[in-house]
Design a protein around this motif. Structure first.
Motif, PDB file in Angstrom:
ATOM      1  N   GLY A 123       0.797  -1.260   0.095  1.00 10.34           N
ATOM      2  CA  GLY A 123       0.121   0.105   0.017  1.00 10.34           C
ATOM      3  C   GLY A 123       0.747   1.258   0.043  1.00 10.34           C
ATOM      4  O   GLY A 123       0.644   2.271  -0.743  1.00 10.34           O
ATOM      5  N   ILE A 124       1.906   1.183   0.832  1.00 13.38           N
ATOM      6  CA  ILE A 124       2.860   2.541   0.839  1.00 13.38           C
ATOM      7  C   ILE A 124       3.635   2.678  -0.620  1.00 13.38           C
ATOM      8  O   ILE A 124       3.476   3.811  -1.031  1.00 13.38           O
ATOM      9  N   THR A 125       3.905   1.698  -1.197  1.00 13.25           N
ATOM     10  CA  THR A 125       4.537   1.709  -2.563  1.00 13.25           C
ATOM     11  C   THR A 125       3.636   2.443  -3.579  1.00 13.25           C
ATOM     12  O   THR A 125       3.779   3.423  -4.486  1.00 13.25           O
ATOM     13  N   LEU A 126       2.228   2.000  -3.354  1.00 13.94           N
ATOM     14  CA  LEU A 126       1.114   2.161  -4.404  1.00 13.94           C
ATOM     15  C   LEU A 126       0.749   3.727  -4.338  1.00 13.94           C
ATOM     16  O   LEU A 126       0.557   4.573  -5.123  1.00 13.94           O
ATOM     17  N   GLY A 127       0.989   4.161  -2.846  1.00 10.44           N
ATOM     18  CA  GLY A 127       0.154   5.324  -2.514  1.00 10.44           C
ATOM     19  C   GLY A 127       1.310   6.497  -2.509  1.00 10.44           C
ATOM     20  O   GLY A 127       0.833   7.690  -2.308  1.00 10.44           O
ATOM     21  N   THR A 128       2.710   6.249  -2.835  1.00  9.53           N
ATOM     22  CA  THR A 128       3.475   7.259  -2.994  1.00  9.53           C
ATOM     23  C   THR A 128       4.518   6.988  -4.113  1.00  9.53           C
ATOM     24  O   THR A 128       4.390   6.041  -4.817  1.00  9.53           O
ATOM     25  N   GLY A 129       5.373   8.153  -4.491  1.00  9.44           N
ATOM     26  CA  GLY A 129       6.348   7.877  -5.347  1.00  9.44           C
ATOM     27  C   GLY A 129       5.875   7.909  -7.238  1.00  9.44           C
ATOM     28  O   GLY A 129       5.409   8.789  -7.296  1.00  9.44           O
ATOM     29  N   PRO A 130       6.245   6.816  -7.788  1.00  9.76           N
ATOM     30  CA  PRO A 130       6.190   7.049  -9.075  1.00  9.76           C
ATOM     31  C   PRO A 130       4.835   7.331  -9.686  1.00  9.76           C
ATOM     32  O   PRO A 130       4.801   7.795 -10.681  1.00  9.76           O
ATOM     33  N   ILE A 131       3.596   6.784  -8.944  1.00  7.93           N
ATOM     34  CA  ILE A 131       2.330   6.934  -9.577  1.00  7.93           C
ATOM     35  C   ILE A 131       1.952   8.239  -9.531  1.00  7.93           C
ATOM     36  O   ILE A 131       1.405   9.007 -10.329  1.00  7.93           O
ATOM     37  N   MET A 132       2.528   8.850  -8.361  1.00  2.49           N
ATOM     38  CA  MET A 132       1.963  10.239  -8.127  1.00  2.49           C
ATOM     39  C   MET A 132       2.607  11.092  -8.868  1.00  2.49           C
ATOM     40  O   MET A 132       1.877  12.149  -9.778  1.00  2.49           O
ATOM     41  N   THR A 133       3.871  10.932  -9.202  1.00  2.00           N
ATOM     42  CA  THR A 133       4.785  11.663 -10.407  1.00  2.00           C
ATOM     43  C   THR A 133       3.976  11.669 -11.829  1.00  2.00           C
ATOM     44  O   THR A 133       3.872  12.532 -12.442  1.00  2.00           O
ATOM     45  N   LYS A 134       3.596  10.475 -12.173  1.00  2.00           N
ATOM     46  CA  LYS A 134       2.855  10.137 -13.529  1.00  2.00           C
ATOM     47  C   LYS A 134       1.421  10.947 -13.604  1.00  2.00           C
ATOM     48  O   LYS A 134       1.462  11.688 -14.721  1.00  2.00           O
ATOM     49  N   VAL A 135       0.953  10.906 -12.484  1.00  7.22           N
ATOM     50  CA  VAL A 135      -0.527  11.612 -12.469  1.00  7.22           C
ATOM     51  C   VAL A 135      -0.296  13.125 -12.442  1.00  7.22           C
ATOM     52  O   VAL A 135      -0.847  13.849 -13.536  1.00  7.22           O
ATOM     53  N   ILE A 136       0.641  13.868 -11.651  1.00 10.66           N
ATOM     54  CA  ILE A 136       1.086  15.228 -11.762  1.00 10.66           C
ATOM     55  C   ILE A 136       1.575  15.675 -13.095  1.00 10.66           C
ATOM     56  O   ILE A 136       1.268  16.670 -13.730  1.00 10.66           O
ATOM     57  N   SER A 137       2.523  14.547 -13.721  1.00 11.90           N
ATOM     58  CA  SER A 137       3.029  15.121 -15.217  1.00 11.90           C
ATOM     59  C   SER A 137       2.348  15.268 -16.007  1.00 11.90           C
ATOM     60  O   SER A 137       2.264  15.842 -17.097  1.00 11.90           O
ATOM     61  N   ALA A 138       1.232  14.382 -15.994  1.00 12.34           N
ATOM     62  CA  ALA A 138       0.049  14.354 -16.968  1.00 12.34           C
ATOM     63  C   ALA A 138      -0.886  15.595 -17.272  1.00 12.34           C
ATOM     64  O   ALA A 138      -1.208  15.950 -18.138  1.00 12.34           O
ATOM     65  N   TRP A 139      -0.860  16.352 -16.109  1.00 13.91           N
ATOM     66  CA  TRP A 139      -1.647  17.317 -15.879  1.00 13.91           C
ATOM     67  C   TRP A 139      -1.075  18.767 -16.153  1.00 13.91           C
ATOM     68  O   TRP A 139      -1.557  19.693 -16.383  1.00 13.91           O
ATOM     69  N   PHE A 140       0.275  18.702 -15.689  1.00  8.12           N
ATOM     70  CA  PHE A 140       1.209  19.827 -15.735  1.00  8.12           C
ATOM     71  C   PHE A 140       2.452  19.773 -16.717  1.00  8.12           C
ATOM     72  O   PHE A 140       3.234  18.929 -16.332  1.00  8.12           O
ATOM     73  N   TYR A 141       2.397  20.499 -17.761  1.00  9.78           N
ATOM     74  CA  TYR A 141       3.595  20.758 -18.626  1.00  9.78           C
ATOM     75  C   TYR A 141       4.394  21.994 -18.097  1.00  9.78           C
ATOM     76  O   TYR A 141       5.659  21.851 -18.337  1.00  9.78           O
TER      77      TYR A 141
END
Length: 255
Positions: A123-141
């Motif tokens: 749960g800690i792995t999925l809730g932090t780190g690279p996945i959050m980075t992917k989401v934010i990167s998709a929304w902000f150039y």
């Protein structure tokens, strides 16, 4: 259902506030809760050793297991973010961690504690780190540095707030209430708010990324050349791991 979805998209497009900032709020809350809960483990060391008679070294090893497994699973989390819905992955992580926190007070032996913490590390792995980075990167150039900084900083802020908050429960009650507090926080607050606010990408609500078009918000701050660079293709796995940038990033995080 289709009409409701279309109406929702129209409303979001007409909103003067770019919806990506609400996604950031959801991501910040997730990082706050997950990381804050993880870094609160230290406050349980003394009361749990006193109740179960375990050595501090053994219990510290159990706590450390979550960090170790979480680090090893980061590449898998990145793969899941690319292969499936990042939002579902993140919220699944919050649900897994919150559930395990609620189960922890019911342990009877050290083996059960290790199993619960091992599952919690997923749960800690999925809730932090690279996945959050992917989401934010998709929304902000543009504004990526700011938005990612906010999400990363929320982890430290979560530790700063939740560690003393959990300690208060230990002082006023016992360590079991501290775990229940963290579990309820994740399941009753972080999970539903994250579900309402986080979207995988702007296209899901008929929007452009921040700075992603000449008509989108923030686009007046970047040139056409910069915009073209930001819309570059994603690198393949082999190409990415052999690039100089990957080596520099890996070395930086390792240090």
């Amino acid at each position: 259902h289709r009409q409701r979805t279309h109406s929702e998209k129209m409303l979001l497009r007409q909103n003067k506030i770019f919806y990506g900032w609400f996604v950031v709020i959801g991501a910040v809350l997730v990082s706050f809760g997950v990381a804050g809960g993880q870094f609160s483990f230290g406050v349980f060391l003394k009361p749990m050793t006193a109740e179960f008679g375990w050595s501090r070294g053994t219990l510290s090893l159990a706590f450390g297991t979550t960090f170790m497994i979480s680090g090893l699973l980061r590449p898998l989390a990145g793969y899941l973010a690319d292969r499936y819905s990042p939002k579902i992955a993140v919220l699944s992580g919050v649900a897994v961690m919150g559930t395990m926190l609620l189960f922890t007070p019911f342990i009877q032996n050290l083996a059960q504690l290790f199993v619960i913490f091992a599952i919690m590390s997923i749960g800690i792995t999925l809730g932090t780190g690279p996945i959050m980075t992917k989401v934010i990167s998709a929304w902000f150039y543009t504004r990526r540095g700011l938005t990612m900084g906010l999400v990363s900083g929320a982890s430290s802020f979560g530790a700063m707030v939740l560690v003393p908050s959990t300690s208060a429960f230990l002082v006023l009650g016992d360590w079991k209430q501290g775990y229940w507090f963290l579990g309820v926080l994740l399941l009753a607050l972080v999970l539903p708010v994250g579900y309402m606010l986080i979207r995988n990408r702007p296209g899901e609500v008929g929007m452009e990324p921040y700075g992603g078009s000449s008509e989108g918000p923030g686009s007046d701050r970047e040139s056409a050349v910069q915009r073209q660079t930001l819309f570059g293709r994603d690198a393949g796995f082999r190409e990415a791991v052999t690039s100089p940038l990957f080596a520099k990033l890996t070395l930086g995080y390792f240090v």
